[in-house]
Write an enzyme that holds these catalytic residues in place. Sequence first.
Site, PDB file in Angstrom:
ATOM      1  CG  ASP A 231      -2.641   0.263   0.537  1.00 50.23           C
ATOM      2  OD1 ASP A 231      -2.526  -0.714  -0.386  1.00 50.23           O
ATOM      3  OD2 ASP A 231      -3.076  -0.378   1.405  1.00 50.23           O
ATOM      4  CG  ASP A 290       1.561  -6.207  10.421  1.00 53.62           C
ATOM      5  OD1 ASP A 290       0.863  -6.723   9.560  1.00 53.62           O
ATOM      6  OD2 ASP A 290       1.579  -5.685  11.363  1.00 53.62           O
ATOM      7  CG  ASP A 292       7.738  -5.233  11.903  1.00 51.75           C
ATOM      8  OD1 ASP A 292       6.796  -5.903  11.710  1.00 51.75           O
ATOM      9  OD2 ASP A 292       7.560  -5.775  13.098  1.00 51.75           O
ATOM     10  CG  ASP A 384      -5.871  -6.101  15.204  1.00 52.21           C
ATOM     11  OD1 ASP A 384      -6.638  -4.976  15.555  1.00 52.21           O
ATOM     12  OD2 ASP A 384      -4.543  -6.052  15.172  1.00 52.21           O
TER      13      ASP A 384
END
Length: 657
Positions: A231, A290, A292, A384
Site C-alpha cells: 500500500d 506484517d 517486519d 484485528d
Amino acid sequence: MENPSYSVVEINGPDAAFQPIEKSRGKNAKQVTWVLLLKAHRAVGCVAWLATFFWALLGAIKKRLIFRQGVTVASEKLGKGKLVLRIIRVFLVTCLAILAFEVVAYMKGWHYFENANLLIPRTPDLQGLLHMVYVAWLTFRAYYIAPPIQALSNFCVVLFLIQSADRMMLSLGCFWIKYKKIKPRINGDPFRSDDAEAPGYEYPKVYEQSISAVCQLDWPKDRLLIQVLDDSNEESIQYLIKAEVDKWSQKDINIIYRHRVVRTGYKAGNLKSAMGCDYVKDYEFVAIFDADFQPSPDFLNLTVPHFKDNPELGLVQARWAFVNKDENLLTRLQDINLCFHFEVEQQVNGAFLNFFGFNGTAGVWRIKALEESGGWLERTTVEDMDIAVRAHLNGWKFIFLNDVKVLCEVPESFEAYRKQQHRWHSGPMQLFRLCLPAIITSKMAIWKKANLILLFFLLRKLILPFYSFTLFCIILPLTMFVPEAELPMWVIYYVPVLMSFLNILPAPKSFPFIVPYLLFENTMSVTKFNAMVSGLCQLGSSYEWVVTKKAGRSSESDLLAAAERDMMAKNQPQIQRVVSESELGELNRLKEQKEAAPKPIKKVNKIYRKELALAFLLLAAAARSLLSAQGVHFYFLLFQGVTFLVVGLDLIGEQMS
C-alpha cells in the site's frame, strides 16, 4: 590534624581498643585526614555529577527550543488533544499560584494543617490582610475543594483495586498453566493442509527480509500461495518490492504482488481486497504477517495441524519475539509490556476462555471463520480486534501458542511508539460503541457477554487508562496542595510496585528496569487517556492510521545467512544479467526523479506539550511536599516529574531524522 590534641583509636579487631594510644596517634590522625579528604572528594564529585546532569538537561532543552523555532508546524494538527492540554494547563497555573502563596505563608511562619478541623493558624497576628486571605483559603480548601477531590480519589482507588485484582487473577492463571503444563495439543497425527495462503502487509525498509522468510516456509510449494500486499505511495518502493517478488517467482515460488489503485480502509481495506480475489476461494487457511515479521520455516507445521478434527477452531495465534528489544531503554520497556501481554493475558484467555484479541499478525485464520463473521471491515483502526470479536460472537474458538514465536521489531523512537499506542487505545473504544448492541443481542452465554463488556472492553481498555492518568497524574499532585484530601500510602507505592513486579515476571532479565518501567507507564497514561477519550467520543484523531515506523533490523540468524550468501557470491563467477529496454527506461526514469527530488528536510524531534505541562505540575507538587515535610511523596513526585520532562523533550528512544 597532624598534631591533634585528642586521640583517635582505629578499631581493626577485638583487641585494638586496648593498644597504646601513643604509638598509633600519628598514624590515626593521618588516616582521619585521608578519610576526610576522600569524603570531600566524593562530595565534590557528587555535586559535579549533579551539575553536569542539569547542565546537559538544560542544554538539551535549549537545543530543542532553538531547533523548534525553525520547524514549520503547519502539518501538525493543533486541535488534537487540545482539551486535555487546556485542562492540564489550568491545573498547572492554579498549582503554581497556590505554591507561591504557600511559600509566602511558610516564610511568615504560618503552620500547615493536615486536619480539616484545624483551620486557624497558630499565630497571634490576625490583622494582616494576607493572613486573613490565608485563613479564608484554608476554610475554602477544606469545605469546598477537598471533598470532591477525595470522592474522585476514592472512586479511582476502587477502580485501581478492581484492575489490580484482575491482573492478579491473570498472573495466578499463568502460574497454574505453568504448574499443570497446560498447552494446546494436536488431535491425532500432524497433517499438511491441502491449501494455505500467506498474505503480508508491507512497510518500506523491511520488505526484503519479510518476503524472504515467508518464501522459505516449509510447506508444499504447490499448496502455498503468497500475496505481497503493498500500500506504499512511492514508486521507487513499489518497484523494489516488485523486483523482490519477481526474484522469488523465478525460483518457482507461487507469489503474487498486489498494489491497490484505490487505497481506502488502510490495512483492513488491503486485506479485504486481497481476500476478494477469485483464486483465494480455492484455499482453506490464511496466515497473516506484517512486513517486519520473520516467521521460521516450520511456522505452518506448528500452527495449521491444530485445525485438524477441530471444526470450531477459527484462529491460531503465535507469540511475538523481538530482535531489537535490547536496542535502547524504550525497547526494553516495551518488551516488558508485551511479554506480559502474550505470556499472561493471551495465554490465560486462550487456555480458559478460548477467546482473546487477534494481534493482527503472526496468526492463521480459517477462511470460513472470516467469511461467516463478515470479513474485514474498515469501520475502525483495529480491524484485528474487530474480526476477533465478531468471530467470537459467531461461536468460533481461538488457540494461543506461547511456544511458537515469530521474530519482529518494536518501535525504537518515542514518536512512533506514541502513535502506535494512540491507535491501539482509541480503536477499541470505537469498536466498543459499534459492537455493544451486537454483544447484548447475541445468543452466547451471559458470562461470555459479561467477559466481553466488563473485562475485555471496560476494565482493560477504558478503566485502566482512566484511573492511571487521573490518580497518579492529577489527584496525587493535587493532594499536595489540598492535604485534607489524602491518598493512602499503599495506593501510591505498595500496590503499584506489586503490580509492576507481576508485570516484569515474564521478562525476568528486565528486573533492573522495574523503577523506570513504573515511572514510564505512568507517563504513557497521558497518551492512552487522550486516545481513549478520542475513541469514545469519536474525535477526528481516533480515525487516523499512522504506519508504525520500523528500523528494518534482522535477527542474528538472518545476518549470518546474509554474510554466508555474500561469501558464496564472492567465490562464484559473476553472472551477467540481460536487462530489457523497458526495464532500463524505468530505472533511468526513477533515477532522474530521485535526482530531481528536493533533499528531505531533517526532522526535528517533537516537544510534547501535555507531558511538559504535567512535568512542571509534578515538580511543583514535589516542591510543595517539601514544605509539608512529606519526604516519600517528594521523591516519587520528583522522579515522576523528571520522567515526564525527559519524555516531553523526546529524550527517550532513538532520535528521529
